[in-house]
Design a protein around this motif. Structure first.
Motif, PDB file in Angstrom:
ATOM      1  N   LYS A  13     -15.195 -14.693  10.012  1.00 51.32           N
ATOM      2  CA  LYS A  13     -15.745 -14.646  11.241  1.00 51.32           C
ATOM      3  C   LYS A  13     -16.985 -13.801  11.518  1.00 51.32           C
ATOM      4  O   LYS A  13     -16.857 -12.555  11.051  1.00 51.32           O
ATOM      5  N   PRO A  14     -18.255 -14.345  11.689  1.00 51.16           N
ATOM      6  CA  PRO A  14     -18.451 -15.309  12.497  1.00 51.16           C
ATOM      7  C   PRO A  14     -18.530 -16.780  12.005  1.00 51.16           C
ATOM      8  O   PRO A  14     -18.872 -17.912  12.594  1.00 51.16           O
ATOM      9  N   LEU A  15     -18.442 -16.806  10.709  1.00 51.77           N
ATOM     10  CA  LEU A  15     -18.399 -18.081   9.996  1.00 51.77           C
ATOM     11  C   LEU A  15     -17.276 -18.950  10.379  1.00 51.77           C
ATOM     12  O   LEU A  15     -16.090 -18.499  10.760  1.00 51.77           O
ATOM     13  N   PRO A  16     -17.120 -20.232  10.436  1.00 47.36           N
ATOM     14  CA  PRO A  16     -16.205 -21.210  10.657  1.00 47.36           C
ATOM     15  C   PRO A  16     -14.983 -21.465   9.720  1.00 47.36           C
ATOM     16  O   PRO A  16     -14.102 -22.051  10.169  1.00 47.36           O
ATOM     17  N   GLY A  17     -14.987 -20.700   8.606  1.00 49.23           N
ATOM     18  CA  GLY A  17     -13.864 -21.059   7.648  1.00 49.23           C
ATOM     19  C   GLY A  17     -12.567 -21.088   8.033  1.00 49.23           C
ATOM     20  O   GLY A  17     -11.681 -21.973   7.737  1.00 49.23           O
ATOM     21  N   LEU A  18     -12.114 -20.121   8.666  1.00 48.02           N
ATOM     22  CA  LEU A  18     -10.886 -19.882   9.230  1.00 48.02           C
ATOM     23  C   LEU A  18     -10.373 -20.993  10.225  1.00 48.02           C
ATOM     24  O   LEU A  18      -9.275 -21.616  10.145  1.00 48.02           O
ATOM     25  N   LEU A  19     -11.452 -21.164  11.163  1.00 39.59           N
ATOM     26  CA  LEU A  19     -10.995 -22.347  11.894  1.00 39.59           C
ATOM     27  C   LEU A  19     -11.057 -23.684  11.324  1.00 39.59           C
ATOM     28  O   LEU A  19     -10.231 -24.787  11.774  1.00 39.59           O
ATOM     29  N   GLU A  20     -11.835 -24.009  10.178  1.00 36.87           N
ATOM     30  CA  GLU A  20     -11.771 -25.098   9.473  1.00 36.87           C
ATOM     31  C   GLU A  20     -10.215 -25.181   8.711  1.00 36.87           C
ATOM     32  O   GLU A  20      -9.648 -26.212   8.683  1.00 36.87           O
TER      33      GLU A  20
ATOM     34  N   SER B  57     -14.361  -9.975  20.429  1.00 43.55           N
ATOM     35  CA  SER B  57     -15.760  -9.802  19.892  1.00 43.55           C
ATOM     36  C   SER B  57     -16.235 -10.991  19.887  1.00 43.55           C
ATOM     37  O   SER B  57     -15.928 -12.188  19.830  1.00 43.55           O
ATOM     38  N   LEU B  58     -17.479 -10.684  19.879  1.00 42.16           N
ATOM     39  CA  LEU B  58     -18.782 -11.607  19.787  1.00 42.16           C
ATOM     40  C   LEU B  58     -18.381 -12.596  18.516  1.00 42.16           C
ATOM     41  O   LEU B  58     -18.817 -13.806  18.623  1.00 42.16           O
ATOM     42  N   ARG B  59     -18.121 -12.003  17.480  1.00 38.79           N
ATOM     43  CA  ARG B  59     -17.936 -12.978  16.279  1.00 38.79           C
ATOM     44  C   ARG B  59     -16.927 -13.883  16.304  1.00 38.79           C
ATOM     45  O   ARG B  59     -16.964 -15.009  15.695  1.00 38.79           O
ATOM     46  N   ASP B  60     -15.731 -13.538  17.107  1.00 39.66           N
ATOM     47  CA  ASP B  60     -14.613 -14.586  17.430  1.00 39.66           C
ATOM     48  C   ASP B  60     -15.235 -15.798  18.224  1.00 39.66           C
ATOM     49  O   ASP B  60     -14.990 -16.916  17.656  1.00 39.66           O
ATOM     50  N   LEU B  61     -15.933 -15.530  19.077  1.00 39.74           N
ATOM     51  CA  LEU B  61     -16.427 -16.483  19.832  1.00 39.74           C
ATOM     52  C   LEU B  61     -17.592 -17.429  19.072  1.00 39.74           C
ATOM     53  O   LEU B  61     -17.565 -18.544  19.169  1.00 39.74           O
ATOM     54  N   GLN B  62     -18.471 -16.799  18.412  1.00 42.05           N
ATOM     55  CA  GLN B  62     -19.234 -17.551  17.510  1.00 42.05           C
ATOM     56  C   GLN B  62     -18.699 -18.298  16.651  1.00 42.05           C
ATOM     57  O   GLN B  62     -19.292 -19.716  16.575  1.00 42.05           O
ATOM     58  N   ALA B  63     -17.699 -18.002  15.994  1.00 37.75           N
ATOM     59  CA  ALA B  63     -16.999 -18.971  15.038  1.00 37.75           C
ATOM     60  C   ALA B  63     -16.331 -20.143  15.930  1.00 37.75           C
ATOM     61  O   ALA B  63     -16.346 -21.304  15.357  1.00 37.75           O
ATOM     62  N   GLY B  64     -15.899 -19.910  17.167  1.00 41.60           N
ATOM     63  CA  GLY B  64     -15.359 -21.064  17.872  1.00 41.60           C
ATOM     64  C   GLY B  64     -16.290 -21.987  18.251  1.00 41.60           C
ATOM     65  O   GLY B  64     -16.320 -22.976  18.234  1.00 41.60           O
TER      66      GLY B  64
ATOM     67  N   ALA C 246      -4.195 -18.150   9.828  1.00 39.36           N
ATOM     68  CA  ALA C 246      -5.267 -18.278   8.994  1.00 39.36           C
ATOM     69  C   ALA C 246      -5.856 -16.727   8.746  1.00 39.36           C
ATOM     70  O   ALA C 246      -6.332 -16.260  10.039  1.00 39.36           O
ATOM     71  N   TYR C 247      -6.025 -16.264   7.836  1.00 33.91           N
ATOM     72  CA  TYR C 247      -6.607 -15.017   7.685  1.00 33.91           C
ATOM     73  C   TYR C 247      -7.819 -14.754   6.733  1.00 33.91           C
ATOM     74  O   TYR C 247      -7.535 -15.618   5.361  1.00 33.91           O
ATOM     75  N   CYS C 248      -8.727 -14.217   6.829  1.00 32.67           N
ATOM     76  CA  CYS C 248      -9.757 -14.084   5.592  1.00 32.67           C
ATOM     77  C   CYS C 248      -9.451 -12.561   4.921  1.00 32.67           C
ATOM     78  O   CYS C 248      -9.468 -11.355   5.761  1.00 32.67           O
TER      79      CYS C 248
END
Length: 188
Positions: free
Chosen positions: A106-113, A133-140, A92-94
């Protein structure tokens, strides 16, 4: 057999799987994987984990490269992982920039959704999110994932800041994470 969220590992791409660049990875020639990361993905796949990738690619919105170029990088990634005996279930890519007000960056969760929907999961609770990066972990964390920070890419700088890493496991690279997870699962 249905996939259990605990058997899903979501990886950031740049800085985790391949060398990152502040000037962006703009071509297949510039996309340089860490050999140990390709091996780690294959080992995790062989150990029964499902691997997916969630990657911000704002270079598309910035006009540095197009989606066809990104697809060539991802085709090469699939080929390398497959040759090593592994598989990536979904990427998944933004493609948006930081000011595009999208839900997927990221850090929003759309890719993970997107990954959750593609894999038919009702939750990502207990899955792993591995990033530099922190944004990766925050999305998770928004999605209930466990967090792993790797020191490759921007990881050392992220670790030095120390902010927001309370829940994260920290590893030198993706290979060290794979060693730990495979060993922990075998022991447990």
């Amino acid at each position: 057999m249905s996939l259990h969220p605990e058997r899903l590992i979501i990886l950031d791409r740049d800085g985790v799987i391949n060398h990152d660049s502040d000037a962006y990875i703009k071509s297949l020639a510039e996309w340089t994987p860490y050999p140990s990361a390709i091996t780690a993905i294959a080992r995790l796949s062989q150990a029964g984990y499902t691997l997916a990738i969630a990657t911000n690619q704002s270079g598309i919105a910035r006009g540095y490269y197009d989606e066809e170029t990104l697809e060539a990088m991802h085709t090469r990634l699939h080929e390398l992982v497959h040759s090593a005996g592994g598989e990536i279930a979904y990427i998944a890519y933004c493609p948006h920039g930081p000011n595009d007000s999208c839900h997927c960056r990221k850090p929003l969760p759309g890719l993970l959704e997107q990954i959750q929907a593609h894999l038919g999961l009702t939750t990502l609770e207990g899955s792993w999110m591995v990033g530099d990066s922190l944004r990766d972990l925050q999305a998770g964390e928004i999605m209930g994932c466990r967090s792993a920070l790797v020191r490759t890419g921007k990881g050392e700088k992220t670790e030095t800041k120390g902010v927001g890493l309370e829940k994260a496991q920290i590893f030198d690279d993706l290979n060290a994470f794979a060693d730990w997870l495979i060993h922990a699962h075998a022991a447990g």
